[in-house]
Design a protein around this motif. Structure first.
Motif, PDB file in Angstrom:
ATOM      1  N   SER A 198       0.821  -1.198   0.000  1.00 27.23           N
ATOM      2  CA  SER A 198       0.000   0.000   0.000  1.00 27.23           C
ATOM      3  C   SER A 198       0.860   1.254   0.000  1.00 27.23           C
ATOM      4  N   GLU A 199       0.450   2.232  -0.796  1.00 25.02           N
ATOM      5  CA  GLU A 199       1.190   3.488  -0.850  1.00 25.02           C
ATOM      6  C   GLU A 199       1.227   4.161   0.517  1.00 25.02           C
ATOM      7  N   LEU A 200       0.127   4.078   1.287  1.00 20.04           N
ATOM      8  CA  LEU A 200       0.125   4.696   2.602  1.00 20.04           C
ATOM      9  C   LEU A 200       1.164   4.047   3.514  1.00 20.04           C
ATOM     10  N   LEU A 201       1.347   2.725   3.375  1.00 19.05           N
ATOM     11  CA  LEU A 201       2.352   2.044   4.181  1.00 19.05           C
ATOM     12  C   LEU A 201       3.753   2.408   3.723  1.00 19.05           C
ATOM     13  N   GLN A 202       3.956   2.509   2.408  1.00 13.70           N
ATOM     14  CA  GLN A 202       5.293   2.808   1.907  1.00 13.70           C
ATOM     15  C   GLN A 202       5.708   4.235   2.244  1.00 13.70           C
ATOM     16  N   LEU A 203       4.754   5.162   2.275  1.00 13.96           N
ATOM     17  CA  LEU A 203       5.104   6.537   2.624  1.00 13.96           C
ATOM     18  C   LEU A 203       5.487   6.646   4.092  1.00 13.96           C
ATOM     19  N   ALA A 204       4.747   5.940   4.952  1.00 12.86           N
ATOM     20  CA  ALA A 204       5.087   5.772   6.378  1.00 12.86           C
ATOM     21  C   ALA A 204       5.546   7.048   7.069  1.00 12.86           C
ATOM     22  N   PRO A 205       4.717   8.107   7.127  1.00 17.42           N
ATOM     23  CA  PRO A 205       5.140   9.313   7.834  1.00 17.42           C
ATOM     24  C   PRO A 205       5.244   9.053   9.333  1.00 17.42           C
ATOM     25  N   SER A 206       6.113   9.804   9.995  1.00 16.83           N
ATOM     26  CA  SER A 206       6.319   9.581  11.425  1.00 16.83           C
ATOM     27  C   SER A 206       5.411  10.424  12.300  1.00 16.83           C
ATOM     28  N   SER A 207       4.846  11.490  11.765  1.00 19.12           N
ATOM     29  CA  SER A 207       4.013  12.373  12.590  1.00 19.12           C
ATOM     30  C   SER A 207       2.533  12.161  12.299  1.00 19.12           C
ATOM     31  N   ASP A 208       1.711  12.428  13.303  1.00 21.59           N
ATOM     32  CA  ASP A 208       0.265  12.309  13.141  1.00 21.59           C
ATOM     33  C   ASP A 208      -0.264  13.329  12.137  1.00 21.59           C
ATOM     34  N   ARG A 209       0.375  14.496  12.067  1.00 22.62           N
ATOM     35  CA  ARG A 209      -0.122  15.535  11.172  1.00 22.62           C
ATOM     36  C   ARG A 209      -0.029  15.101   9.702  1.00 22.62           C
ATOM     37  N   ILE A 210       1.113  14.561   9.323  1.00 24.33           N
ATOM     38  CA  ILE A 210       1.276  14.133   7.936  1.00 24.33           C
ATOM     39  C   ILE A 210       0.415  12.902   7.666  1.00 24.33           C
ATOM     40  N   GLN A 211       0.332  11.990   8.635  1.00 23.56           N
ATOM     41  CA  GLN A 211      -0.531  10.821   8.481  1.00 23.56           C
ATOM     42  C   GLN A 211      -1.981  11.251   8.277  1.00 23.56           C
ATOM     43  N   LYS A 212      -2.432  12.239   9.028  1.00 27.61           N
ATOM     44  CA  LYS A 212      -3.801  12.730   8.908  1.00 27.61           C
ATOM     45  C   LYS A 212      -4.045  13.314   7.523  1.00 27.61           C
ATOM     46  N   ALA A 213      -3.063  14.033   6.988  1.00 31.77           N
ATOM     47  CA  ALA A 213      -3.207  14.602   5.646  1.00 31.77           C
ATOM     48  C   ALA A 213      -3.297  13.507   4.592  1.00 31.77           C
ATOM     49  N   LEU A 214      -2.507  12.443   4.742  1.00 39.39           N
ATOM     50  CA  LEU A 214      -2.546  11.339   3.783  1.00 39.39           C
ATOM     51  C   LEU A 214      -3.876  10.598   3.827  1.00 39.39           C
ATOM     52  N   ILE A 215      -4.390  10.385   5.022  1.00 38.42           N
ATOM     53  CA  ILE A 215      -5.697   9.724   5.137  1.00 38.42           C
ATOM     54  C   ILE A 215      -6.784  10.592   4.515  1.00 38.42           C
ATOM     55  N   HIS A 216      -6.679  11.905   4.722  1.00 38.82           N
ATOM     56  CA  HIS A 216      -7.631  12.827   4.077  1.00 38.82           C
ATOM     57  C   HIS A 216      -7.550  12.685   2.558  1.00 38.82           C
ATOM     58  N   ALA A 217      -6.330  12.622   2.031  1.00 39.88           N
ATOM     59  CA  ALA A 217      -6.172  12.471   0.581  1.00 39.88           C
ATOM     60  C   ALA A 217      -6.791  11.159   0.104  1.00 39.88           C
ATOM     61  N   LYS A 218      -6.558  10.086   0.832  1.00 45.51           N
ATOM     62  CA  LYS A 218      -7.077   8.764   0.451  1.00 45.51           C
ATOM     63  C   LYS A 218      -8.595   8.768   0.382  1.00 45.51           C
ATOM     64  N   THR A 219      -9.245   9.514   1.258  1.00 50.03           N
ATOM     65  CA  THR A 219     -10.712   9.509   1.328  1.00 50.03           C
ATOM     66  C   THR A 219     -11.353  10.650   0.555  1.00 50.03           C
ATOM     67  N   HIS A 220     -10.546  11.476  -0.112  1.00 47.61           N
ATOM     68  CA  HIS A 220     -11.100  12.591  -0.897  1.00 47.61           C
ATOM     69  C   HIS A 220     -10.404  12.682  -2.255  1.00 47.61           C
ATOM     70  N   LEU A 221     -10.212  11.541  -2.894  1.00 42.34           N
ATOM     71  CA  LEU A 221      -9.433  11.520  -4.134  1.00 42.34           C
ATOM     72  C   LEU A 221     -10.068  12.321  -5.255  1.00 42.34           C
ATOM     73  N   ALA A 222     -11.372  12.480  -5.249  1.00 40.84           N
ATOM     74  CA  ALA A 222     -12.028  13.234  -6.318  1.00 40.84           C
ATOM     75  C   ALA A 222     -11.808  14.743  -6.189  1.00 40.84           C
ATOM     76  N   ASP A 223     -11.346  15.189  -5.023  1.00 41.11           N
ATOM     77  CA  ASP A 223     -11.097  16.614  -4.795  1.00 41.11           C
ATOM     78  C   ASP A 223      -9.753  17.028  -5.418  1.00 41.11           C
ATOM     79  N   PRO A 224      -9.519  18.323  -5.594  1.00 40.37           N
ATOM     80  CA  PRO A 224      -8.238  18.768  -6.174  1.00 40.37           C
ATOM     81  C   PRO A 224      -7.025  18.384  -5.329  1.00 40.37           C
ATOM     82  N   LEU A 225      -7.177  18.379  -3.989  1.00 38.76           N
ATOM     83  CA  LEU A 225      -6.094  18.002  -3.075  1.00 38.76           C
ATOM     84  C   LEU A 225      -4.832  18.833  -3.312  1.00 38.76           C
TER      85      LEU A 225
END
Length: 313
Positions: A198-225
């Motif tokens: 999984s791309e989310l696993l391979q990116l593996a950010p260490s902070s909650d802030r970056i992880q939260k942004a990635l999860i937002h991207a995963k669940t809003h792919l139709a948006d411009p992001l």
């Protein structure tokens, strides 16, 4: 009443037994017993796990009529079993509606000859060994689990839980499977065709802030992001976010978003019949041309070719 028998071999990995939770929850959510469960082995008696714990088991031939056999092995592929053991497993498999090899348990199915001419998966780190050991098997090391008729195989240990939920879905429907996934606090019920990597696993950010942004991207792919949107989710300025993102993932936000979009689009292409232009829009590529260009950069093949290959498989 379907009976699920979890079949252990010496040095099995203890975590594999966690798949029983999917069937236990199915019973609880139905409000009445639907599945029965047993822990078995060919010889019966205590079986030692790879971590040194022993688990009592019943002799496999004394289980009775098993609807489903789940074969469990260890952190490394099991050694070649003797012919008497394999024949016992084959006989029980013939009497069962379906049989599954969880993680390295897939090697047991290979030794039984049940994977010849079929697609199968296992933990990605043992895929090459599986190809060498079983040349008649089409090993796909980039799948969470694979269902080939009555035979199922799964990737690494946690993927066994995805397989178990998929078995329940076959029996009791998608709503039940989704309810079980929620109760198990699975991020979502992963489809079998999803990549192990999984791309989310391979990116593996260490902070909650970056992880939260990635999860937002995963669940809003139709948006411009845009960077601004993701930075706002992370509660950082765009400049701070871009710097922190690259430091934690090794990629720019734009490149990471494209990788997540490609992963999601490829799964839809291989697992659904949705039109390609619809898939492009739903995953934020704007139009089919842009999605095709991204696929050519990443995979060296256009979306149409990947769909054709998936259908042929």
């Amino acid at each position: 009443m379907p009976h699920i028998s979890m079949v252990l071999t010496p040095s099995f990995q203890f975590l594999a037994l966690g798949v029983q939770a999917a069937f236990e929850l199915a019973n609880a959510l139905k409000g009445e017993p639907y599945y029965t469960l047993s822990i078995a082995s060919v010889e019966g008696g205590p079986v030692m796990s790879s971590s040194g714990f022993t688990v009592p088991t019943v002799k496999l031939t004394e289980v009775g009529q098993a609807d489903t056999l789940l074969l469990m092995a260890g952190l490394t592929p099991p050694p070649q079993q003797d012919e008497a053991t394999l024949e016992t497993l084959r006989a029980m498999a013939r009497q069962s509606r379906r049989v599954a090899g969880l993680c390295t348990g897939s090697f047991l199915l290979g030794q039984m000859g049940l994977l010849d001419g079929r697609r199968a998966t296992t933990h990605w780190s043992y895929a090459r060994l599986m190809r060498e050991a079983f040349p008649k098997v089409r090993v796909e090391d980039d799948r969470i689990f694979i269902n080939e008729g009555s035979v199922w195989t799964s990737a690494g240990l946690t993927a066994g839980l995805d397989l178990a939920v998929a078995l329940v879905e076959k029996d009791l429907g998608r709503d039940m499977a989704s309810a079980i996934a929620r109760r198990l606090v699975m991020h979502h019920r992963r489809a079998g065709g999803q990549s192990q990597h999984s791309e989310l696993l391979q990116l593996a950010p260490s902070s909650d802030r970056i992880q939260k942004a990635l999860i937002h991207a995963k669940t809003h792919l139709a948006d411009p992001l845009t960077v601004e949107e993701l930075a706002d989710v992370a509660a950082l300025s765009p400049r701070q976010f871009s710097r922190a993102f690259r430091a934690e993932t090794g990629q720019t936000p734009a490149k990471a978003v494209e990788q997540i979009r490609l992963e999601a689009a490829r799964l839809m292409i291989e697992e659904t019949r949705h039109p390609l232009d619809q898939i492009a829009r739903e995953n934020g590529f704007t139009d089919l041309r842009r999605m095709r260009e991204a696929f050519m950069r990443q995979y060296g093949q256009p979306p149409q070719t990947l769909r054709r290959l998936a259908r042929a498989a």
